[in-house]
Each structure stands twice: as C-alpha cells, then as structure tokens.
Design an enzyme around this catalytic site. Structure first.
Site, PDB file in Angstrom:
ATOM      1  N   TYR A 107       9.192  46.644  36.101  1.00 58.26           N
ATOM      2  CA  TYR A 107       8.689  46.419  37.829  1.00 58.26           C
ATOM      3  C   TYR A 107       6.937  46.075  37.877  1.00 58.26           C
ATOM      4  O   TYR A 107       6.806  45.342  38.855  1.00 58.26           O
ATOM      5  CB  TYR A 107       8.074  47.999  38.050  1.00 58.26           C
ATOM      6  CG  TYR A 107       9.805  48.801  38.368  1.00 58.26           C
ATOM      7  CD1 TYR A 107      10.540  48.852  38.961  1.00 58.26           C
ATOM      8  CD2 TYR A 107      10.042  49.371  37.143  1.00 58.26           C
ATOM      9  CE1 TYR A 107      12.123  48.857  38.950  1.00 58.26           C
ATOM     10  CE2 TYR A 107      11.755  50.200  36.923  1.00 58.26           C
ATOM     11  CZ  TYR A 107      12.001  50.188  38.082  1.00 58.26           C
ATOM     12  OH  TYR A 107      13.409  50.799  37.925  1.00 58.26           O
TER      13      TYR A 107
ATOM     14  N   HIS B 116      29.843  48.519  44.167  1.00 59.83           N
ATOM     15  CA  HIS B 116      28.407  48.792  43.420  1.00 59.83           C
ATOM     16  C   HIS B 116      28.729  48.211  41.997  1.00 59.83           C
ATOM     17  O   HIS B 116      28.267  47.099  41.896  1.00 59.83           O
ATOM     18  CB  HIS B 116      27.796  50.626  42.847  1.00 59.83           C
ATOM     19  CG  HIS B 116      26.716  50.552  41.796  1.00 59.83           C
ATOM     20  ND1 HIS B 116      25.982  51.387  43.021  1.00 59.83           N
ATOM     21  CD2 HIS B 116      26.602  50.863  40.625  1.00 59.83           C
ATOM     22  CE1 HIS B 116      24.875  51.133  41.802  1.00 59.83           C
ATOM     23  NE2 HIS B 116      25.668  51.373  40.100  1.00 59.83           N
ATOM     24  N   GLU B 117      29.372  48.208  41.249  1.00 63.82           N
ATOM     25  CA  GLU B 117      29.774  47.302  39.659  1.00 63.82           C
ATOM     26  C   GLU B 117      30.059  46.185  40.146  1.00 63.82           C
ATOM     27  O   GLU B 117      29.284  45.436  39.526  1.00 63.82           O
ATOM     28  CB  GLU B 117      30.770  47.850  39.218  1.00 63.82           C
ATOM     29  CG  GLU B 117      31.384  49.291  38.618  1.00 63.82           C
ATOM     30  CD  GLU B 117      29.429  50.260  37.894  1.00 63.82           C
ATOM     31  OE1 GLU B 117      28.983  49.340  37.637  1.00 63.82           O
ATOM     32  OE2 GLU B 117      29.212  51.158  38.019  1.00 63.82           O
TER      33      GLU B 117
ATOM     34  N   HIS C 113      27.178  44.770  40.380  1.00 64.95           N
ATOM     35  CA  HIS C 113      26.182  44.100  39.309  1.00 64.95           C
ATOM     36  C   HIS C 113      27.415  42.982  38.744  1.00 64.95           C
ATOM     37  O   HIS C 113      26.370  41.651  38.487  1.00 64.95           O
ATOM     38  CB  HIS C 113      26.686  44.835  38.126  1.00 64.95           C
ATOM     39  CG  HIS C 113      25.429  46.691  38.229  1.00 64.95           C
ATOM     40  ND1 HIS C 113      24.218  46.176  38.701  1.00 64.95           N
ATOM     41  CD2 HIS C 113      26.041  47.323  38.573  1.00 64.95           C
ATOM     42  CE1 HIS C 113      23.634  47.719  38.587  1.00 64.95           C
ATOM     43  NE2 HIS C 113      24.672  48.684  38.325  1.00 64.95           N
TER      44      HIS C 113
ATOM     45  N   GLU D  83      20.797  47.461  41.199  1.00 68.15           N
ATOM     46  CA  GLU D  83      21.386  48.179  41.284  1.00 68.15           C
ATOM     47  C   GLU D  83      21.772  48.265  42.809  1.00 68.15           C
ATOM     48  O   GLU D  83      22.478  48.863  43.890  1.00 68.15           O
ATOM     49  CB  GLU D  83      20.821  50.297  41.378  1.00 68.15           C
ATOM     50  CG  GLU D  83      20.513  50.046  39.977  1.00 68.15           C
ATOM     51  CD  GLU D  83      21.930  49.562  38.913  1.00 68.15           C
ATOM     52  OE1 GLU D  83      22.881  50.053  39.288  1.00 68.15           O
ATOM     53  OE2 GLU D  83      21.602  49.955  37.705  1.00 68.15           O
TER      54      GLU D  83
ATOM     55  N   HIS E 268      23.330  59.383  32.266  1.00 70.75           N
ATOM     56  CA  HIS E 268      21.746  58.856  31.880  1.00 70.75           C
ATOM     57  C   HIS E 268      20.791  59.375  31.262  1.00 70.75           C
ATOM     58  O   HIS E 268      20.411  58.700  30.409  1.00 70.75           O
ATOM     59  CB  HIS E 268      21.309  58.297  33.258  1.00 70.75           C
ATOM     60  CG  HIS E 268      22.633  57.576  34.610  1.00 70.75           C
ATOM     61  ND1 HIS E 268      22.990  58.649  34.287  1.00 70.75           N
ATOM     62  CD2 HIS E 268      22.934  56.267  34.455  1.00 70.75           C
ATOM     63  CE1 HIS E 268      24.031  57.939  35.301  1.00 70.75           C
ATOM     64  NE2 HIS E 268      23.219  56.455  35.234  1.00 70.75           N
TER      65      HIS E 268
ATOM     66  N   ARG F 151      15.269  53.398  38.378  1.00 73.29           N
ATOM     67  CA  ARG F 151      16.240  51.987  39.463  1.00 73.29           C
ATOM     68  C   ARG F 151      16.965  52.414  40.788  1.00 73.29           C
ATOM     69  O   ARG F 151      17.172  52.264  41.756  1.00 73.29           O
ATOM     70  CB  ARG F 151      16.934  51.501  38.419  1.00 73.29           C
ATOM     71  CG  ARG F 151      17.752  52.252  37.620  1.00 73.29           C
ATOM     72  CD  ARG F 151      18.825  51.671  36.334  1.00 73.29           C
ATOM     73  NE  ARG F 151      18.221  51.220  35.915  1.00 73.29           N
ATOM     74  CZ  ARG F 151      18.274  50.217  34.400  1.00 73.29           C
ATOM     75  NH1 ARG F 151      19.514  50.231  34.347  1.00 73.29           N
ATOM     76  NH2 ARG F 151      16.943  49.962  33.323  1.00 73.29           N
TER      77      ARG F 151
HETATM   78  C1  BJ2 Z   1      28.619  54.407  37.754  1.00 71.76           C
HETATM   79  C2  BJ2 Z   1      27.001  53.673  38.066  1.00 71.76           C
HETATM   80  C3  BJ2 Z   1      26.372  52.559  35.581  1.00 71.76           C
HETATM   81  C4  BJ2 Z   1      25.496  51.000  36.840  1.00 71.76           C
HETATM   82  C5  BJ2 Z   1      25.709  52.124  34.916  1.00 71.76           C
HETATM   83  C6  BJ2 Z   1      25.935  53.318  33.962  1.00 71.76           C
HETATM   84  C7  BJ2 Z   1      25.261  53.074  33.199  1.00 71.76           C
HETATM   85  C8  BJ2 Z   1      24.143  51.969  33.682  1.00 71.76           C
HETATM   86  C9  BJ2 Z   1      25.392  49.642  34.319  1.00 71.76           C
HETATM   87  C10 BJ2 Z   1      24.322  48.753  33.796  1.00 71.76           C
HETATM   88  C11 BJ2 Z   1      24.490  47.692  34.618  1.00 71.76           C
HETATM   89  C12 BJ2 Z   1      23.301  47.276  34.586  1.00 71.76           C
HETATM   90  C13 BJ2 Z   1      26.056  55.128  38.372  1.00 71.76           C
HETATM   91  C14 BJ2 Z   1      25.792  54.790  40.335  1.00 71.76           C
HETATM   92  C15 BJ2 Z   1      25.021  55.017  41.753  1.00 71.76           C
HETATM   93  C16 BJ2 Z   1      24.173  56.232  41.108  1.00 71.76           C
HETATM   94  C17 BJ2 Z   1      24.650  56.302  39.282  1.00 71.76           C
HETATM   95  C18 BJ2 Z   1      25.470  57.319  38.918  1.00 71.76           C
HETATM   96  N1  BJ2 Z   1      27.221  53.669  36.770  1.00 71.76           N
HETATM   97  N2  BJ2 Z   1      25.207  51.076  34.453  1.00 71.76           N
HETATM   98  N3  BJ2 Z   1      25.772  47.796  33.088  1.00 71.76           N
HETATM   99  N4  BJ2 Z   1      25.563  55.348  39.405  1.00 71.76           N
HETATM  100  O1  BJ2 Z   1      24.804  51.267  37.607  1.00 71.76           O
HETATM  101  O2  BJ2 Z   1      26.783  50.904  37.046  1.00 71.76           O
HETATM  102  O3  BJ2 Z   1      26.572  49.450  34.803  1.00 71.76           O
HETATM  103  O4  BJ2 Z   1      22.423  46.644  35.427  1.00 71.76           O
HETATM  104  O5  BJ2 Z   1      23.919  45.563  33.919  1.00 71.76           O
HETATM  105  O6  BJ2 Z   1      26.144  55.734  37.259  1.00 71.76           O
HETATM  106  O7  BJ2 Z   1      24.665  58.407  38.830  1.00 71.76           O
HETATM  107  O8  BJ2 Z   1      26.392  57.354  39.356  1.00 71.76           O
HETATM  108 ZN    ZN Z   2      24.596  50.517  39.058  1.00 72.21          ZN
END
Ligand code: BJ2
Ligand code: ZN
Length: 668
Positions: free
Chosen positions: A219, A377-378, A381, A405, A507, A516
């Site tokens: 950041y 959302h995905e 990314h 995000e 997470h 984030r």
């Molecule tokens: C459903 C979403 C994440 C995301 C996944 C799992 C952890 C990181 C990635 C990264 C992306 C990147 C998620 C959505 C809103 C709130 C949160 C939750 N899954 N990730 N590789 N969300 O951010 O897409 O795909 O930066 O490369 O966890 O709590 O559901």
């Molecule tokens: Zn995400």
C-alpha cells in the site's frame, strides 16, 4: 591544473549538454544493463511461476496426496528461484537507486523484498505445509445434517451456504453455524499457532516487525492504518442505522427472546455463515414488500440459467465496455461448476498462470444472484490480469490489492440496477418511485454496507495477532470483541478459547490478507462515480440521474478509462492510478454515503418512528477464556460450546476448572 580540472567537473555537473563522453556512456550503460538484467529475471521468473501455479491449481482443484506432494516440491523450487533472483538483485544495491528510469527503479524496489522465501528451507517447508494443511481442513470439512443426524456429508458449498440462505429455523441455523466452526476453526487452531511464529520469522528476515506490517507494504503508505480507521468512522453511522433496522425486522421474525431490542444480533440469522453479507435475508428485511424484490434468483432459475450462461453474461458486459474478452484457454480450463466425486477448494478464485495465455477461474457456481455477482468479481480479476499481461512480472499486480478486488464489483454495481436487470430480462418492469428506490438501495446496502465492518475487522484481528498484542490465549475472545464492537453481532452460543472462529473463514486458513476487501468496498464507489460521469449516467446536478441508478453498460468511454488504469498494473503508486481515473489521490468514504443517501435518510426516519435503539449493548459474556465444561454427549455430534462456563475464582471453582481442563485433554 587542479583548478582547471575542478572547473571541468563543475561544468559537467551543471550542464548535462557538456557531460564528458565517458560519464554519459557509463550511466547509459548501467541503464541498459539494468534493463537486460531485469528482462532476463522476468522471463525466467515467469516460467518458474507458471510451473508453481500449475501444481497449486492441480491440488486446489483435486485434493489428493499426489497433488499435495507435487505442490510442496514446486513451492520449494519456486522459493529457491526467488531467493536466487533476490540475491542477484541485491548485487545491484547502491546502483539501482541511481538509475534515471523510474520504471526500472520501481522494479528493483519491488524485487528487493523476498517474502517468505527468506525462511531457511526447513522452516519454509513447514510454513507451506501448514498453510496447505489449514486450507485442506477448511475445504474438506463436512458436517451432519440437523434433521437427519446420521447423514454427515454436508459441505460448505453448496449445502451449508444454502441452509444459511434459505432456512429460517433458528435451531437448524444454530446447529450449522456451530458445527461448521467445530469442524474447521477448532481443528486449525494449533496449526495457526505455529504458522504465526513462522510468518513473523519470515517478516523479520525481510526487515519488518511482523507479518502484519509486511502485508501493508504494497500500500506504500505510512498513514494507511489511520486512514482506514477514519474511513470506518465515516461509515459507521450508516452501518448503525442499517443494523438497527435489520434487528427490528429479525425481531419481528424470530421474537424478542432471540433478538432483543438493544442487543447485538445473533450471527447465525443473517443469511451468511460469517454474517459478512446479509443479502440473503432481503426477503425478511424488504421495506416495501408490495413493490418488486430485487433478488432475481427466482427469475434466473425459472429462465434456466446455467453457470456457463452466468459467465457469458459477465463477459458480455466487459466486452460492451470495450474491455478484453476471455481467451479460449480460459473457457477450456476454468472450473465453473462443482465437479462430483472429488475434494477440491470450492471457494471461488481467479488464477494468473504468469505466461500471458493461461487465466482461469475456479468456482462452484450456483444459480443465484449472489453467485452472479461473485462471477463478476472473479472475472474482474481476470480482466485485470489480461490488461496488464504485457508488463514485467513485478508490475503484474493491482495498483494496490484493493484495486484488484474492486474491478468486477464496479461492473456488478451497474449490473445490479433494476434498469440493467430489465435490459437482460431478469426483471419484467422497472418501478420508478421512491419506495422501489428504497427497496433497491436496501438490497445493495445488505451486501455492501454490512460488509464494511467485517472487511475491516478481519485484519484488525490478524495485525494484533501477528504483532503479539493479542496473546494466543485470547485469540478467540479478541475475535468476538471485534465482532461485537464493529458488527454488533453475537455468537448464538457462548464461545471459548477452545474455539477458533477466525479459522472458520476461508482467508484465515488460506492465508489471504483481507483489508484489501475493505479498501475495495470504498474505492469501488469512487471508481463507479468516475465511470458513471464518463458514461453520462451520473450528474450531481440532475436529480433524475443519481449515482445509484447509473448503469455504465456499453459505454466505451467508461471502459477505456477503466482499461487505462488497469493497464498500469502496479507500475505507478496507487494514488496516481486513482487520480488518473477519479481526479483524487485519496480513498474517500463520502461517495458511498452519497450513493446510499436516500436510504440513510429513510432508515433514520424509520428507526425513529419505531423508537429503535441505535447501537447495541449487552451484559452477556459472549466468549470466555475460562474452561468450558463439555457435555457428556459424543464429541462428533455435539459441539463443546453446548457447555456452560464454570469456575470463577473460588477454590471449589478452581478445582472444577482443573478437573474440566483435564477432561478436555482426555477427550481431544
Ligand atoms: C470469492 C472471493 C477470493 C477473491 C479468492 C480467494 C482468495 C484470493 C483470488 C485471488 C485474486 C487475485 C472472496 C469476494 C468478496 C469478499 C471475499 C469473501 N475469492 N482470491 N487469486 N471474496 O478475492 O476473488 O481469487 O488477486 O489474484 O473471497 O470473503 O468472500
Ligand atoms: Zn477477489
């Protein structure tokens, strides 16, 4: 002679036109060497990254011992490469700082942080295995059915998610809430202790105090934590109004015995396993039930939507903005429906394989409106990945993690408007009156405003865990302190330090930083506003074009502006990227307040009319670090949280305490 020599030197420094040939050539040479050096590392680094990502994908999409071993080996190999590259970068210390090209300098800056690869090999192996193990416990957890206790195959996705979304049976919800934590968090707690120690060791080797500090490095701000605290202060009043309103609606549904007038809300009644998004209780909370509901899940089902169609719909939106289509490989290799007959990490994610052609999503998509938003959302990314794919690896990242995000969510803000839902056939008519407007804004607030305290507190908790401010013995109660203070919720049953409720959220075992998402929920409204102005869909002076009605669909002006920012990757500091798109360099909560203004006014009035207490208070003990008595029932079926608190200082109490502590260890 000396004077002449000094004069020459002075002249050279003062007037670049008269720089002696050999000096200029040297700095030019350095610049060129740096460029070649970085390019070589970039090519090799990308190849190594592809191999490591592939083994990770194989494991996450098919959890087997074979894949686990392959992943562990590849992670070590990748770390070896990272260390080698870092050591070579280190040889440039003292030189790279003198380069004139800021683009090169910034790559060196990023590549000077090694990350967890700084750990000695045996520690790194342990660290990686712990994270894999924790995620696997989480991703393979199953619980028993409340109504049919002998069937013990319920999985988070789709089973538990569906129960949380649709069941209105207080006891069933409590069972699911409790058992999920019993089979995940509790089993992760010991792993997490070791994990925190190793993570901090890695952070220290990188020159940070602890892992929480290291996470904030991207950041690039010294005031970041304070800035976030201030944002939350600005948003809290709106959250409190929403909280009071929803509490009244839940009280109407479940009765005052369960949902008290002034207390925190029981966490299992909010439609989501973690109470992070309350969208699924829209039916209970809808302000004007005689007006259209904005949850289009039933329409999606009746129109025969499939996961494939949801992804295509999302892609069309990106394309309508003149953004990039998904490449054929995306469609070949992505997993967009839950495969049967194997364990996998169902939690949705987006993957960049570092080779500029392989990009994938893995999502156990269900046909619901909520999942349609997650699809966007995905896809956001992946769109970011695509836009910055030609940058050097060091810059193939978001301007900051919150920007990454926010991309898909920004598009989803348009997709969710009644106007857009009508356009794509998911609504039959758009009612354009204040009541319909409030219905819409409440549905948005249930997923956007309710998320804010949750998005903020996860890393508030982790920062204190990493820094040691929160002691291991207080981990779970510190968690509930934050859940109570920020979200105004309480666990349905008292928690103890045998529980580890943070571990029941993806997470934490998955080791993904969370702040984030809070950043994203703030900046996505700033992005939205800027894009809506570009699309001619928002005009602060025109009451017929409020921010919440804006749909940027088909606006190439908006899409190009967004694309321009995405193409920067992390090559510029985020305030600059933000400024290019929005004209401001600061995160700003006033845009969310503006978006929800009509709702905030309405909620304040409605709460006042019903004499609602704003805020919450309780004398209940939500979590205790004292020992919790276990029931005599079998461990598998019943959570220990069915027990009661004993002890409390008196001698007999203390004896009991020791007795039950021993009992606990015997049983585990
Ligand atoms: C459903 C979403 C994440 C995301 C996944 C799992 C952890 C990181 C990635 C990264 C992306 C990147 C998620 C959505 C809103 C709130 C949160 C939750 N899954 N990730 N590789 N969300 O951010 O897409 O795909 O930066 O490369 O966890 O709590 O559901
Ligand atoms: Zn995400």
């Amino acid at each position: 002679m000396l004077v002449l020599w000094l004069c020459l030197l002075y002249g050279a420094a003062a007037d670049p036109q008269h720089t002696p040939d050999h000096v200029r050539t040297e700095s030019e040479q350095l610049e060129e060497d740096a460029r070649n050096f970085l390019h070589e590392l970039d090519v090799k680094g990308s190849e190594e990254c592809t191999v490591a990502t592939m083994t990770s994908w194989n494991y996450a999409s098919d959890i087997t011992e074979k894949h686990k071993k392959e992943k562990a080996a590849a992670e070590l190999k990748y770390a070896e490469w990272e260390k080698e590259a870092w050591e070579r970068v280190r040889k440039w210390n003292g030189k790279w700082e003198t380069l004139s090209d800021p683009y090169l300098k910034r790559q060196f800056k990023f590549m000077s942080i090694l990350g967890t690869a700084a750990l000695p090999k045996h520690d790194l192996e342990k660290y990686n295995n712990l994270v894999t193990e924790m995620s696997t416990v989480y991703s393979t957890a199953k619980i028993c059915d409340y109504k049919n206790p002998r069937s013990c195959k319920l999985e988070l996705e789709p089973d538990l998610t569906k129960i949380l979304r649709t069941s209105r049976d207080y006891d069933e919800l409590e069972h699911v809430w409790k058992m999920w934590r019993y089979n995940t968090g509790r089993r992760i707690r010991d792993h997490y202790k070791l994990f925190v120690r190793l993570a901090n060791k890695a952070a220290k080797l990188n020159g940070f105090d602890n892992m929480g500090d290291m996470w904030l490095y991207p950041y690039e701000s010294d005031t970041f934590r304070d800035d976030l605290a201030e944002l939350w202060q600005q948003l809290n009043p709106l959250y409190q109004q929403l909280h009071a309103y929803v509490r009244r609606k839940l009280r109407q549904k479940y009765g005052e015995h369960y949902v008290t007038r002034r207390g925190p809300i029981p966490a299992h009644l909010l439609g989501n396993m973690w109470a992070q998004n309350w969208g699924h209780i829209y039916d209970l909370a809808i302000p004007f039930p005689h007006k259209a509901s904005l949850d289009v899940t039933p329409q999606m089902v009746s129109k025969g939507y499939t996961p494939r169609r949801m992804f295509e719909l999302s892609e069309e939106f990106f394309v309508s903005l003149n953004l990039t289509r998904m490449p054929p490989e995306f469609w070949q290799h992505s997993i967009i429906e839950k495969p049967q007959g194997r364990d996998l990490v169902c939690h949705a994610s987006a993957w960049d394989f570092c080779n500029a052609k392989d990009f994938r999503i893995k999502q156990c998509t269900e046909v619901t409106m909520n999942d349609l938003i997650t699809v966007h959302h995905e896809m956001g990314h992946v769109e970011y990945f695509l836009q910055y794919q030609n940058l050097p690896k060091a810059f193939r990242d978001g301007a900051n993690p919150g920007f990454h995000e926010a991309v898909g969510d920004v598009l989803a803000l348009s997709v969710s408007t009644p106007k857009h839902l009508l356009k794509i056939g998911l609504l039959n008519e758009v009612q354009d009156d204040p009541e319909a407007d409030i219905n819409f804004l409440l549905s948005m607030a249930l997923s956007k405003i309710t998320f804010l305290p949750f998005g903020y507190l996860i890393d508030l908790w982790r920062w204190d865990v990493f820094s040691g401010k929160t002691l291991e013995n207080d981990w779970n109660c510190a968690w509930w302190d934050l859940r109570y203070k920020l979200q105004g919720i309480k666990p349905p049953v008292q928690r103890s330090e045998y529980d580890f409720d943070p571990g029941a959220k993806y997470h934490i075992p998955g080791n993904t930083p969370y702040i984030r998402y809070f950043v994203s929920f703030v900046v996505q409204f700033q992005f939205h506003k800027a894009l809506c102005i570009k699309a001619g869909e928002y005009d602060p002076l025109d009451p017929s074009k409020p921010l919440h009605k804006c749909d940027i669909d088909h606006s190439t002006e908006a899409g190009n502006a967004l694309g321009d920012m995405l193409q920067l990757g992390s090559s510029k500091e985020w305030p600059e990227a933000l400024e290019i798109l929005t004209g401001t360099r600061k995160m700003d909560a006033s845009v969310i307040r503006e978006y929800f203004k009509p709702l905030e006014l309405w909620l304040a009035k409605d709460n006042e009319r019903h004499g609602e207490f704003i805020g919450w208070e309780t004398d209940e003990i939500l979590c205790t670090s004292e020992v919790v008595k276990k029931t005599a029932k079998s461990e598998e079926g019943v959570a220990a949280s069915d027990g009661v608190v004993v002890g409390g200082g008196s001698a007999p109490g203390s004896l009991l305490l020791i007795f039950f502590t021993l009992l606990h260890f015997v049983q585990f």
